[in-house]
Design an enzyme around this catalytic site. Sequence first.
Site, PDB file in Angstrom:
ATOM      1  N   ARG A 216      34.428  23.964  71.157  1.00  0.00           N
ATOM      2  CA  ARG A 216      35.773  24.464  71.392  1.00  0.00           C
ATOM      3  C   ARG A 216      36.492  24.543  70.045  1.00  0.00           C
ATOM      4  O   ARG A 216      36.049  23.936  69.051  1.00  0.00           O
ATOM      5  CB  ARG A 216      36.559  23.563  72.356  1.00  0.00           C
ATOM      6  N   TYR A 311      54.363  19.394  70.287  1.00  0.00           N
ATOM      7  CA  TYR A 311      53.127  18.607  70.299  1.00  0.00           C
ATOM      8  C   TYR A 311      52.267  18.907  69.078  1.00  0.00           C
ATOM      9  O   TYR A 311      51.676  18.011  68.478  1.00  0.00           O
ATOM     10  CB  TYR A 311      52.349  18.889  71.585  1.00  0.00           C
ATOM     11  N   LYS A 312      52.217  20.164  68.668  1.00  0.00           N
ATOM     12  CA  LYS A 312      51.402  20.558  67.530  1.00  0.00           C
ATOM     13  C   LYS A 312      52.132  20.401  66.193  1.00  0.00           C
ATOM     14  O   LYS A 312      51.568  20.715  65.145  1.00  0.00           O
ATOM     15  CB  LYS A 312      50.939  22.015  67.685  1.00  0.00           C
TER      16      LYS A 312
END
Length: 338
Positions: A216, A311-312
């Site tokens: 991923r 969040y990032k």
Amino acid sequence: MTGTRNGRPSERAQAFPFPFSHDTYRYSANVEPGRTPTLTTAGSWGERTIDVDPAYRMEVAVREEILARDPTRYSAFPHMKAAQWDALLYIMKDLAESDPEHFSLIREGDAWTWRNVLLGITQTFTYGDDGTLPCDPLEFIGRQVQEDLVLLDEREGELHIDALFVTFSSSWSPTFVAGMTFLEMHGQVPVAMADGMIARSEAFIMRLQPNEVYRRLSWGLQHGDRLDVSLDSYPEWIPAKSDYLAAPYDVGQVVHLRVEVQSLIRLPVSGSILFTIHSYLLPVAELLEVEGWAERTANVLEELPPELANYKGLSVIGPVTSRWLRDQLASMTTTPTH
């Protein structure tokens, strides 16, 4: 966007795993079979599980420097020794098969001989005999690859992070997560965003069969080209980040798109899961060299929901980057007047 700024993309752009296939992005498992070449507008990536790129010697040298300062970046519980040997042999075979010019693994009876031409290493060992290596198996092979390595042990219906060799983590602490369960490690993901995905991901991983490989992509933006932006090294890199935020800076060269190719492999002997992370960095200025990359990245950054941007860590750097990309794209399409 029409055309590129400088013609042919750079060598690193040609092999860069550009993460956006659409103009929007949502948090997801986005798992696909590994060892599958993926074509991009610039070139391709993904043919190898353990990648060796032009930055190999430099990144291995940086890894050695980090380990010299902080040996805790490698840790393993005693019961993981069999999994360590399994991972070592798997990685050696993978490298010898995919890059025989620089790596070889030869077996004569119980003796295996490993050669790494790039680093000038020749080591003969007996599988399972710790005394035939200069250090633990995961550390020995971890010092010779660009990937961070994590071994997950499955017991009592859960995955446990019971061995790791990690020097290039992004905003997490290898020493802190050692011994955690898979669910505990991902506890910081907002519930509303994950929506049960972490539990489903763990179930998927536990269903992997021996030698199966899946991968991923994970992505983010960062100031500078430092690979180690772990919480463990926070005092080393946060001052530079603060300096960037305090004054104008060259966004195109300073801000980097960071992409991690994360592979999951069920090891054939121990049954443990080998989780590898190869981190790639590209200055956002080089996005302009590839048809469509700059515009798509700007679209994704502008459309991100606030909770995902937070969040990032993109609440500040995201808008700055998208504005810069828009300005550059506009200047490239402006027709000069005479």
